[in-house]
Motif scaffolding. Structure first.
Motif, PDB file in Angstrom:
ATOM      1  N   ALA A   1       0.704  -1.324  -0.184  1.00 38.58           N
ATOM      2  CA  ALA A   1       0.024  -0.159  -0.198  1.00 38.58           C
ATOM      3  C   ALA A   1       0.482   1.270   0.189  1.00 38.58           C
ATOM      4  O   ALA A   1      -0.002   2.373  -0.737  1.00 38.58           O
ATOM      5  N   MET A   2       1.764   1.336   0.668  1.00 35.49           N
ATOM      6  CA  MET A   2       3.215   1.957   0.529  1.00 35.49           C
ATOM      7  C   MET A   2       3.497   2.782  -0.158  1.00 35.49           C
ATOM      8  O   MET A   2       4.228   3.985  -0.435  1.00 35.49           O
ATOM      9  N   ASN A   3       3.854   1.348  -1.363  1.00 35.19           N
ATOM     10  CA  ASN A   3       4.618   1.731  -2.838  1.00 35.19           C
ATOM     11  C   ASN A   3       3.113   2.293  -3.821  1.00 35.19           C
ATOM     12  O   ASN A   3       3.416   2.258  -5.645  1.00 35.19           O
ATOM     13  N   ILE A   4       2.031   2.163  -3.502  1.00 34.61           N
ATOM     14  CA  ILE A   4       0.844   2.584  -4.610  1.00 34.61           C
ATOM     15  C   ILE A   4       0.939   3.835  -5.140  1.00 34.61           C
ATOM     16  O   ILE A   4       1.382   4.460  -4.006  1.00 34.61           O
ATOM     17  N   GLN A   5       1.343   4.008  -6.044  1.00 32.08           N
ATOM     18  CA  GLN A   5       1.763   5.260  -6.853  1.00 32.08           C
ATOM     19  C   GLN A   5      -0.695   5.585  -7.788  1.00 32.08           C
ATOM     20  O   GLN A   5      -1.070   6.070  -8.233  1.00 32.08           O
ATOM     21  N   PRO A   6      -0.109   7.209  -7.077  1.00 34.12           N
ATOM     22  CA  PRO A   6      -1.808   7.816  -8.225  1.00 34.12           C
ATOM     23  C   PRO A   6      -1.763   7.705  -9.380  1.00 34.12           C
ATOM     24  O   PRO A   6      -0.731   8.306 -10.214  1.00 34.12           O
ATOM     25  N   LYS A   7      -3.157   7.527  -9.530  1.00 34.33           N
ATOM     26  CA  LYS A   7      -2.809   6.932 -11.400  1.00 34.33           C
ATOM     27  C   LYS A   7      -2.669   8.868 -12.084  1.00 34.33           C
ATOM     28  O   LYS A   7      -1.931   8.290 -13.211  1.00 34.33           O
ATOM     29  N   LEU A   8      -3.062   9.482 -11.251  1.00 35.48           N
ATOM     30  CA  LEU A   8      -3.196  10.311 -12.044  1.00 35.48           C
ATOM     31  C   LEU A   8      -2.097  11.324 -12.537  1.00 35.48           C
ATOM     32  O   LEU A   8      -1.854  12.203 -13.015  1.00 35.48           O
ATOM     33  N   GLU A   9      -0.848  11.388 -11.396  1.00 37.72           N
ATOM     34  CA  GLU A   9       0.441  11.607 -11.082  1.00 37.72           C
ATOM     35  C   GLU A   9       1.372  11.345 -12.335  1.00 37.72           C
ATOM     36  O   GLU A   9       1.232  10.049 -12.544  1.00 37.72           O
ATOM     37  N   PRO A  10       1.920  12.605 -12.915  1.00 43.56           N
ATOM     38  CA  PRO A  10       3.042  11.332 -13.992  1.00 43.56           C
ATOM     39  C   PRO A  10       4.334  11.341 -13.812  1.00 43.56           C
ATOM     40  O   PRO A  10       4.817  12.143 -12.736  1.00 43.56           O
ATOM     41  N   ALA A  11       4.944  10.294 -14.032  1.00 38.36           N
ATOM     42  CA  ALA A  11       6.857   9.911 -13.909  1.00 38.36           C
ATOM     43  C   ALA A  11       6.989  11.352 -13.599  1.00 38.36           C
ATOM     44  O   ALA A  11       6.821  12.441 -14.670  1.00 38.36           O
ATOM     45  N   ASP A  12       8.011  11.198 -12.779  1.00 38.30           N
ATOM     46  CA  ASP A  12       8.563  12.373 -13.151  1.00 38.30           C
ATOM     47  C   ASP A  12       9.814  12.837 -14.219  1.00 38.30           C
ATOM     48  O   ASP A  12       9.735  14.022 -14.129  1.00 38.30           O
ATOM     49  N   GLU A  13      10.183  11.800 -15.939  1.00 32.51           N
ATOM     50  CA  GLU A  13      10.668  12.577 -16.221  1.00 32.51           C
ATOM     51  C   GLU A  13       9.891  13.278 -17.409  1.00 32.51           C
ATOM     52  O   GLU A  13       9.840  13.873 -18.724  1.00 32.51           O
ATOM     53  N   GLU A  14       7.995  13.141 -16.859  1.00 33.12           N
ATOM     54  CA  GLU A  14       6.869  13.341 -17.481  1.00 33.12           C
ATOM     55  C   GLU A  14       6.590  15.085 -17.751  1.00 33.12           C
ATOM     56  O   GLU A  14       5.470  15.373 -18.068  1.00 33.12           O
ATOM     57  N   VAL A  15       6.838  15.237 -16.431  1.00 44.17           N
ATOM     58  CA  VAL A  15       6.439  16.384 -15.051  1.00 44.17           C
ATOM     59  C   VAL A  15       6.370  17.767 -16.459  1.00 44.17           C
ATOM     60  O   VAL A  15       7.718  17.909 -16.594  1.00 44.17           O
ATOM     61  N   GLU A  16       5.732  18.653 -17.005  1.00 40.58           N
ATOM     62  CA  GLU A  16       5.588  20.275 -16.779  1.00 40.58           C
ATOM     63  C   GLU A  16       5.622  21.024 -15.901  1.00 40.58           C
ATOM     64  O   GLU A  16       4.664  20.788 -14.965  1.00 40.58           O
ATOM     65  N   CYS A  17       5.708  22.322 -15.660  1.00 38.95           N
ATOM     66  CA  CYS A  17       5.444  23.656 -14.680  1.00 38.95           C
ATOM     67  C   CYS A  17       4.545  23.831 -15.249  1.00 38.95           C
ATOM     68  O   CYS A  17       4.063  24.368 -17.036  1.00 38.95           O
ATOM     69  N   TYR A  18       3.465  24.426 -14.830  1.00 43.54           N
ATOM     70  CA  TYR A  18       1.911  24.779 -15.189  1.00 43.54           C
ATOM     71  C   TYR A  18       2.563  26.491 -15.577  1.00 43.54           C
ATOM     72  O   TYR A  18       2.863  26.524 -14.592  1.00 43.54           O
ATOM     73  N   SER A  19       1.663  26.594 -16.490  1.00 38.68           N
ATOM     74  CA  SER A  19       1.926  27.977 -17.173  1.00 38.68           C
ATOM     75  C   SER A  19       1.539  29.450 -16.949  1.00 38.68           C
ATOM     76  O   SER A  19       0.523  28.737 -17.836  1.00 38.68           O
ATOM     77  N   SER A  20       0.724  30.366 -16.702  1.00 40.10           N
ATOM     78  CA  SER A  20      -0.303  30.920 -16.569  1.00 40.10           C
ATOM     79  C   SER A  20      -0.270  31.673 -17.829  1.00 40.10           C
ATOM     80  O   SER A  20       0.947  31.841 -18.493  1.00 40.10           O
ATOM     81  N   LEU A  21      -1.726  31.577 -18.733  1.00 41.10           N
ATOM     82  CA  LEU A  21      -1.915  33.083 -19.448  1.00 41.10           C
ATOM     83  C   LEU A  21      -2.374  34.240 -18.645  1.00 41.10           C
ATOM     84  O   LEU A  21      -3.150  34.495 -18.008  1.00 41.10           O
ATOM     85  N   PRO A  22      -2.239  35.495 -19.859  1.00 46.95           N
ATOM     86  CA  PRO A  22      -2.400  36.148 -19.287  1.00 46.95           C
ATOM     87  C   PRO A  22      -3.777  36.603 -18.666  1.00 46.95           C
ATOM     88  O   PRO A  22      -4.866  37.439 -17.651  1.00 46.95           O
ATOM     89  N   ASN A  23      -5.223  36.126 -18.867  1.00 43.63           N
ATOM     90  CA  ASN A  23      -6.210  35.881 -19.222  1.00 43.63           C
ATOM     91  C   ASN A  23      -7.537  34.840 -18.614  1.00 43.63           C
ATOM     92  O   ASN A  23      -8.437  34.942 -18.366  1.00 43.63           O
ATOM     93  N   GLY A  24      -6.155  33.866 -18.505  1.00 42.96           N
ATOM     94  CA  GLY A  24      -7.064  32.823 -17.487  1.00 42.96           C
ATOM     95  C   GLY A  24      -6.168  30.518 -18.320  1.00 42.96           C
ATOM     96  O   GLY A  24      -5.514  31.132 -18.896  1.00 42.96           O
ATOM     97  N   MET A  25      -7.295  30.332 -17.920  1.00 41.65           N
ATOM     98  CA  MET A  25      -6.669  29.127 -18.810  1.00 41.65           C
ATOM     99  C   MET A  25      -7.497  28.707 -20.320  1.00 41.65           C
ATOM    100  O   MET A  25      -9.354  28.971 -20.710  1.00 41.65           O
ATOM    101  N   LYS A  26      -7.448  28.183 -21.190  1.00 40.99           N
ATOM    102  CA  LYS A  26      -7.312  27.659 -22.427  1.00 40.99           C
ATOM    103  C   LYS A  26      -7.427  26.799 -22.049  1.00 40.99           C
ATOM    104  O   LYS A  26      -6.229  25.364 -22.173  1.00 40.99           O
TER     105      LYS A  26
END
Length: 705
Positions: A408-433
């Motif tokens: 159980a301690m090694n179960i990974q959340p299914k929605l969590e991306p692999a470390d090498e695939e993670v991208e930082c979120y960048s905001s747009l001026p007017n909100g989210m597209k």
């Protein structure tokens, strides 16, 4: 990686800060899979394919399961014991050594008493018996037992400290892991079964186990049992034959005295374990926070509003307070009664009970002391062997529960991306597209897809209304956009990036929402609202502003204790009574749980969303039927507020807004409208364009006006 809180309570100095179990987990993915596969294989029903034992069921003691138990123990046991030992290295080592030493006490006690009986027999046989000699012998025995009691008391205190730290560690790890897991992960029945057996393993540390549950620290008792068994066997080997069976049977009468004493109320002295009022409130809070961590119905809001770290920190604080209240109970009771009780007077009188028999055995060559020692040693060997067998059976079952905990301690959340695939979120001026391309989704266990080939594009700063009949997939689409559930097919792009490449926790920091099935927390008004932005929970100004924006200030001001009023999620209003000096029970207003109407609860949920709606990092406001229980005037004021908070101080649009509604008069406020039918978007465009088209939306709109 979870961050664990340090101890802030001065009275909890004996509890070490929790350490991540990841430091003790198997080193490779292959080892982790091996543990999980062995645990799962142990639950297989041989006569039924693809059938499993219910969580917590006893595993048969057979060759395949023994092999699986060896695999789990080989991969997990050393790592788990290592990390538990690291919590208190010196105390844990001392605990093991003292348990070995304590195992020799029963044999040494019997040997010492046998020497007393033999000396008394010799004195009586020689005719030189004096009471002063008897008193001297009994005094020496009392001092020996007092020393044994002090060692035992120290060992028990030390063991309690070690076990409290271990108990807190495994509970902390379990709660932290529960809070990490997302909805798709918890929807997996194998994961749920694994977590349930992991819970049983954690419970075993609380002494709440029952049949089949044995915590790792109970294994320490094996050292005591083995040393006790070895000591009794050595005593038996040292004894010579020639015993009298009749005398051996007569010695059984010595067992009557402890029974009589226990029935007379002298057998044990238990401290009063009742909670004070403060401790009861702390226990209630601890259990409520633990239930939040385990709750499925609250899971979406816990994830989206980032409540996990706060729940974990608050639970840890309450749990440490309770462990402190439970742990040093021995220090709260009177020292003298506890000391006298531990000496066990009935056991000391063993020699005296047999003095009348000495005159009958004067002509016998048998030694009464050796007979008594032989009798007690034989009984102890039988009893110890029985304990060893029982402990071994429980340990066998406990290995599989330990395997569940490690898995159980090694179960990974299914929605969590692999470390090498993670991208930082960048905001747009007017909100989210948001761009959806051929999205599809089918709920686990369902044959029919809830979303089918959904496609649309929403520019940053635009407002989208999603309308349609019940069951058309509107709320499911909202959960997919919010990353509460995943999609089965297609693509979902946010600001031009695949949403699966964002860490869900980072993405959730950019949105706020009102779910159609919003959470009702059995907590205060302040917490029910403040959970929307936990960092401002302590700010009365921020909470009151959110309540005002959510149109909830009128009825909140009328509640008995304002923001401190405890709300009852079931809708009832139970009273908690307290006794007055006259003995008459009166309702305690501070403990009232106040029930709210559906509309009032909806305003609380809207206020919760407004706790963070106007923050600069929020790019998306998503409201799923936010005003279904409100009248038309209240609905218009709420949507006016939504429009206000989604704009910058200059009036420019700064946030994207999506709302689901069955009131088409509200839909007219949106820039674009998505008409959903049977899980897909059949029409998409402005209100005027869809009316001119004369399709499903126009028909639905004309029927509503």
């Amino acid at each position: 990686m979870c961050h664990h809180p340090k101890l802030h309570h001065s009275h909890a100095h004996h509890l070490s800060p929790a350490r991540s179990f990841r430091r003790s987990k198997p080193s490779s993915q292959a080892d982790r899979d091996c543990v999980h596969n062995a645990w799962l294989a142990s639950r297989t029903v041989p006569t039924r394919k693809s059938s499993y034992l219910v969580p917590g069921a006893q595993r048969p003691l057979n060759k395949p399961n023994i092999r699986l138990a060896y695999i789990i123990a080989h991969k997990c046991a050393f790592d788990l014991v290592k990390v538990l030992w690291s919590l208190h290295p010196v105390r844990t080592t001392l605990m093991m050594l003292l348990n070995i030493v304590r195992g020799f006490f029963p044999a040494f006690r019997g040997y010492s008493q046998a020497m007393i009986v033999d000396e008394l027999q010799a004195l009586i046989s020689s005719g030189r018996f004096t009471w002063s000699r008897l008193v001297k012998l009994m005094t020496a025995e009392i001092l020996r037992r007092a020393l044994e009691s002090l060692i035992d008391s120290f060992a028990t205190t030390n063991e309690n400290i070690v076990q409290e730290s271990a108990r807190f560690f495994v509970e902390y790890q379990q709660v932290a892991q529960r809070l990490r897991l997302d909805v798709p992960t918890l929807a997996d029945p194998v994961v749920r079964d694994c977590l349930q057996e992991s819970d049983l393993f954690v419970r075993s540390f609380n002494g709440m186990g029952g049949f089949g549950l044995l915590s790792p620290f109970d294994f320490v008792q094996l050292f005591a049992l083995l040393s006790e068994l070895a000591s009794h066997i050595l005593v038996l080997l040292s004894l010579t034959g020639g015993t009298n069976l009749g005398v051996l049977l007569l010695s059984v009468l010595s067992a009557i005295f402890p029974l009589l004493l226990s029935r007379g109320g002298f057998g044990s002295l238990h401290p009063d374990s009742s909670y004070t009022q403060q401790e009861a409130r702390t226990a209630e809070r601890q259990e409520r926070l633990r239930n939040l961590a385990h709750s499925d119905c609250h899971r979406p809001e816990i994830l989206l509003f980032g409540l996990g770290p706060w729940i974990l920190q608050s639970w840890a604080s309450a749990r440490k307070s309770m462990l402190y209240a439970e742990g040093p109970l021995s220090s709260k009771q009177s020292v003298l009664p506890h000391f006298l009780g531990s000496i066990n007077i009935s056991d000391l009188l063993f020699a005296v009970q047999n003095i009348p028999l000495l005159l009958m055995l004067q002509s016998s060559s048998s030694s009464l002391g050796s007979l008594a020692l032989y009798r007690s040693s034989i009984q102890s060997v039988v009893f110890t062997v029985g304990n060893l067998l029982t402990t071994t059976r429980m340990a066998f079952q406990g290995i599989f529960l330990m395997g569940a905990f490690c898995a159980a301690m090694n179960i990974q959340p299914k929605l969590e991306p692999a470390d090498e695939e993670v991208e930082c979120y960048s905001s747009l001026p007017n909100g989210m597209k948001i761009e959806a391309r051929h999205l599809s989704y089918t709920y686990p266990g369902s044959k029919d897809a809830s979303l089918k080939n959904v496609s649309f594009t929403l520019e940053a700063g635009e407002r989208l209304a999603i309308v349609g009949y019940n069951g058309s997939g509107k709320s499911t689409l909202a959960k997919v956009i919010l990353r509460i559930i995943d999609f089965s097919q297609g693509d979902l792009l946010v600001n031009g990036v695949d949403v699966r490449r964002f860490s869900p926790s980072e993405y959730h920091r950019r949105v706020t929402t009102v779910f159609q099935g919003f959470s009702k927390f059995n907590s205060t008004v302040r917490e029910n609202v403040g959970f929307g932005y936990i960092q401002k929970l302590g700010s009365q100004t921020a909470v009151e502003q959110a309540i005002r924006l959510g149109e909830a200030d009128t009825f909140v001001d009328s509640l008995p204790n304002g923001l401190k009023t405890k709300l009852d999620a079931s809708g009832f209003e139970p009273m908690t009574y307290s006794s007055t000096p006259s003995g008459v029970s009166q309702p305690s207003s501070s403990r009232v749980h106040h029930g709210l109407s559906g509309g009032e609860w909806q305003r609380i949920a809207i206020s919760r969303a407004f706790m963070r709606a106007d923050r600069p990092e929020i790019d998306l406001l998503l409201f799923d039927e936010p005003t279904s229980s409100l009248d038309a005037h209240a609905q218009n004021r709420i949507f006016d507020t939504i429009d206000e908070v989604s704009r910058s101080p200059s009036g420019a649009r700064s946030k994207t807004v999506i709302f689901i509604t069955h009131r088409l008069s509200t839909a007219r406020r949106a820039d674009k409208i998505a008409m959903m039918e049977n899980g897909t978007i059949t029409e998409f465009g402005s209100h005027e364009a869809l009316l001119q088209k004369g399709g499903s939306y126009a028909t639905l709109y004309q029927a509503s006006v």
